[in-house]
Design a protein around this motif. Structure first.
Motif, PDB file in Angstrom:
ATOM      1  N   GLN A  84       0.825  -1.214   0.000  1.00  0.00           N
ATOM      2  CA  GLN A  84       0.000   0.000   0.000  1.00  0.00           C
ATOM      3  C   GLN A  84       0.862   1.269   0.000  1.00  0.00           C
ATOM      4  N   SER A 223      -7.522  -4.813  -2.033  1.00  0.00           N
ATOM      5  CA  SER A 223      -8.292  -3.584  -1.915  1.00  0.00           C
ATOM      6  C   SER A 223      -7.416  -2.476  -1.336  1.00  0.00           C
ATOM      7  N   THR A 225      -6.869   0.080   1.138  1.00  0.00           N
ATOM      8  CA  THR A 225      -7.394   0.405   2.468  1.00  0.00           C
ATOM      9  C   THR A 225      -6.599   1.519   3.146  1.00  0.00           C
ATOM     10  N   ASP A 226      -5.481   1.914   2.551  1.00  0.00           N
ATOM     11  CA  ASP A 226      -4.615   2.908   3.169  1.00  0.00           C
ATOM     12  C   ASP A 226      -5.259   4.290   3.061  1.00  0.00           C
ATOM     13  N   LYS A 227      -5.499   4.931   4.193  1.00  0.00           N
ATOM     14  CA  LYS A 227      -6.183   6.214   4.234  1.00  0.00           C
ATOM     15  C   LYS A 227      -5.372   7.311   3.550  1.00  0.00           C
TER      16      LYS A 227
END
Length: 348
Positions: A84, A223, A225-227
């Motif tokens: 990510q 997916s 998911t890292d903000k």
């Protein structure tokens, strides 16, 4: 928006584009290479998995990829333990100095020592700083807004010299006008790294044949998911931004440094990009496989791309992230070049 990462790990060597045949005029072994593979190459994974038979206007049976909204972007690379936080090309206005090589098993690191900005009064990039800097570096996406450290690419070229054989004969073709030897460069990636691409359409995980040479790779889909990454991709680029993928701008016949639109039969620079300043290097070749019938596939028209890392300073802000840019800015040759993530930009 991009929703998934495609993570590609080679099962052995990968190959860049084969170098041209060796001759007295071409003794540069990697002059024809292209690595890492473009997003158009990753599209081939979808074509192999999801293509549907169809009939064209001439009544011929063809294969059509029935994913009209598919959008990809890359190439990038990452540590396998943290995909990510993948690495993107460093903006060209960031001056980086690399540390001396130490352990051959580790990826070389460096520091950004200066950042050039456009001075509208002097019409120059400042501050001017003497010295030798490395422009081919990669920046972790988590450090995009506070860039400090960079890394070199985690792969190396291993050349293979092959004889050109005569047709139906097991001997060297010494009379060929192309020369009797040709060079291939296999790519060996660091075992703890992988290639990463962005996509809005997940793909089944598994082993695939990747690229024109058909070498096996392991494909995983994850997916996003890292903000930090999601927020960065959703930010409007404003009037100061850098490309993290190559950009093909212009009509279907010519390539330009800025997006162009058709107006009264002529192609002009898009109004948002008028009087823009650019910090770039020489253009890079860009091509993708278009398809066709039979064993021989057609290639798209050869184009030139503005390289990743290019920095733009616009007079007007673009109040949208890349995903919402006007589709008319991108050439359309069967598919819009936006499909390949051309010109994916992040604000500086």
């Amino acid at each position: 928006m991009f929703s998934h990462l495609i993570i590609i790990q080679p099962l052995g060597f990968l190959y860049g584009s084969a170098g041209p045949f060796l001759s007295p005029d071409n003794l540069v072994g990697r002059s024809g290479n292209s690595f890492p593979p473009s997003a158009a190459t990753v599209s081939g994974l979808y074509a192999a998995k999801y293509s549907q038979p169809g009939i064209n206007e001439r009544g011929e049976t063809t294969q059509r990829l029935d994913l009209p909204d598919l959008t990809l972007a890359g190439p990038f690379w990452a540590d396998t333990e943290n995909p990510q936080n993948f690495y993107v090309p460093t903006p060209f206005n960031y001056l980086a100095e690399m540390n001396p090589p130490q352990d051959e098993e580790k990826i070389r690191q460096g520091q950004i020592t200066a950042k050039l900005t456009w001075n509208r009064e002097t019409k120059k990039w400042q501050p001017l700083k003497p010295g030798k800097f490395d422009t081919k570096t990669w920046l972790p996406i988590h450090e995009w807004e506070n860039a400090k450290t960079v890394s070199k690419e985690p792969w190396q070229y291993l050349p293979h010299l092959h004889p050109r054989l005569e047709t139906e004969q097991r001997r060297v073709d010494a009379n060929s006008e192309q020369g009797s030897l040709f060079l291939e460069n296999s790519i060996q990636m660091h075992p703890d790294t992988c290639l990463v691409y962005l996509t809005n359409t997940p793909i089944d995980e598994g082993w695939y044949r990747f690229g024109g040479e058909g070498h096996l790779v392991e494909v995983n889909c994850q997916s996003i998911t890292d903000k930090i990454l999601l927020e960065l991709l959703a930010k409007p680029v404003g009037n100061n931004f850098a490309l993290i993928t190559p950009a093909v701008w212009g009509s279907n016949r010519f390539s330009y440094r800025f997006p162009t639109i058709q107006q009264e039969g002529d192609w002009i620079t898009a109004p948002e990009w008028e009087n823009a300043q650019i910090f770039t290097e020489r253009p890079r070749p860009f091509r993708y496989r278009l398809g066709g019938t039979g064993d021989t596939k057609r290639l798209a028209r050869g184009r030139y791309a503005v390289p990743a890392g290019t920095v733009y300073v616009l007079a007007k802000e673009i109040p949208h992230p890349w995903f919402n840019w006007d589709k008319s800015w991108f050439p359309d040759e069967g598919y819009s070049y936006k499909r390949w993530g051309c010109g994916l930009a992040l604000p500086l």
